[in-house]
Write a protein that holds these residues in place. Structure first.
Motif, mmCIF file in Angstrom:
data_model
loop_
_atom_site.group_PDB
_atom_site.id
_atom_site.type_symbol
_atom_site.label_atom_id
_atom_site.label_comp_id
_atom_site.label_asym_id
_atom_site.label_seq_id
_atom_site.Cartn_x
_atom_site.Cartn_y
_atom_site.Cartn_z
ATOM 1 N N GLU A 193 48.806 43.285 47.841
ATOM 2 C CA GLU A 193 48.489 44.307 46.833
ATOM 3 C C GLU A 193 49.403 44.115 45.636
ATOM 4 O OE1 GLU A 193 46.024 46.449 46.736
ATOM 5 O OE2 GLU A 193 45.300 45.901 48.710
ATOM 6 N N PRO A 194 48.941 44.183 44.418
ATOM 7 C CA PRO A 194 47.528 44.312 44.057
ATOM 8 C C PRO A 194 46.769 43.042 44.434
ATOM 9 C CG PRO A 194 48.856 43.968 42.089
ATOM 10 C CD PRO A 194 49.806 44.093 43.240
ATOM 11 N N ARG A 195 45.556 43.216 44.869
ATOM 12 C CA ARG A 195 44.739 42.139 45.431
ATOM 13 C C ARG A 195 44.014 41.354 44.332
ATOM 14 N NH1 ARG A 195 43.824 41.944 50.466
ATOM 15 N NH2 ARG A 195 44.140 44.161 50.766
ATOM 16 N N ALA B 90 40.096 51.682 44.879
ATOM 17 C CA ALA B 90 39.912 51.789 46.336
ATOM 18 C C ALA B 90 38.522 52.335 46.599
ATOM 19 C CB ALA B 90 40.968 52.704 46.940
ATOM 20 N N PRO C 176 43.561 46.488 38.029
ATOM 21 C CA PRO C 176 43.697 46.908 39.425
ATOM 22 C C PRO C 176 42.328 47.290 39.983
ATOM 23 C CG PRO C 176 44.875 48.413 37.945
ATOM 24 C CD PRO C 176 44.273 47.353 37.109
#
Length: 153
Positions: free
Chosen positions: A53-55, A152, A149
């Motif tokens: 993360e961040p992915r 989710a 980013p």
């Protein structure tokens, strides 16, 4: 009989509009993967980035940045040569620690361009930047990639 629409307009209507290209000046971009180890394969770095993360999103565009350390007189020439491949000079308010430490006494130059990143193209660009830096009496210190980013889901 013509409908008055060009082929491009008809295709966009059928398949939807492409999203706008990633803006390298966005202020919400984060480093999703980086490598400052010359011996590390790009595929290894990208794999690491896809699991942290961040992915890193392999489907999305990234701002690929290459960090170089050059003699001051080579900076303009490096920027000129890299511009032929779509790179611009990145204005950064803070250099990665690896760059700041290694560039001491020389000019630090960060070159960037927007692209979809994969291991093959990353390795090609890494090699291209190492060659460019060497021709101008400098060193390619490493690279990083930035993306917005991911939300989710």
């Amino acid at each position: 009989m013509s409908t008055g629409k060009g082929l491009g307009a008809r295709l966009r209507a059928l398949f939807g509009r492409r999203s706008e290209p990633l803006d390298a000046a966005r202020d919400d971009l984060v480093v999703v993967v980086s490598s400052f180890d010359d011996a590390e394969a790009c595929s290894t770095a990208l794999e690491r980035g896809s699991g942290a993360e961040p992915r890193w999103d392999p489907e999305g565009e990234t701002v690929l940045r290459h960090h170089l350390s050059l003699p001051a007189e080579g900076v303009d020439r490096a920027a000129e040569l890299a511009a032929q491949d779509g790179y611009t000079v990145a204005v950064t308010d803070r250099l990665p620690e690896e760059v700041a430490a290694a560039a001491e006494g020389r000019a630090a130059l960060t070159l960037q361009r927007v692209q979809v990143l994969d291991a093959l193209h990353c390795a090609q660009e890494k090699s291209r930047m190492a060659s460019l830096a060497q021709r101008l009496g400098g060193t390619a210190l490493g690279w990083d990639a930035l993306q917005p980013p991911q939300s989710a889901d």
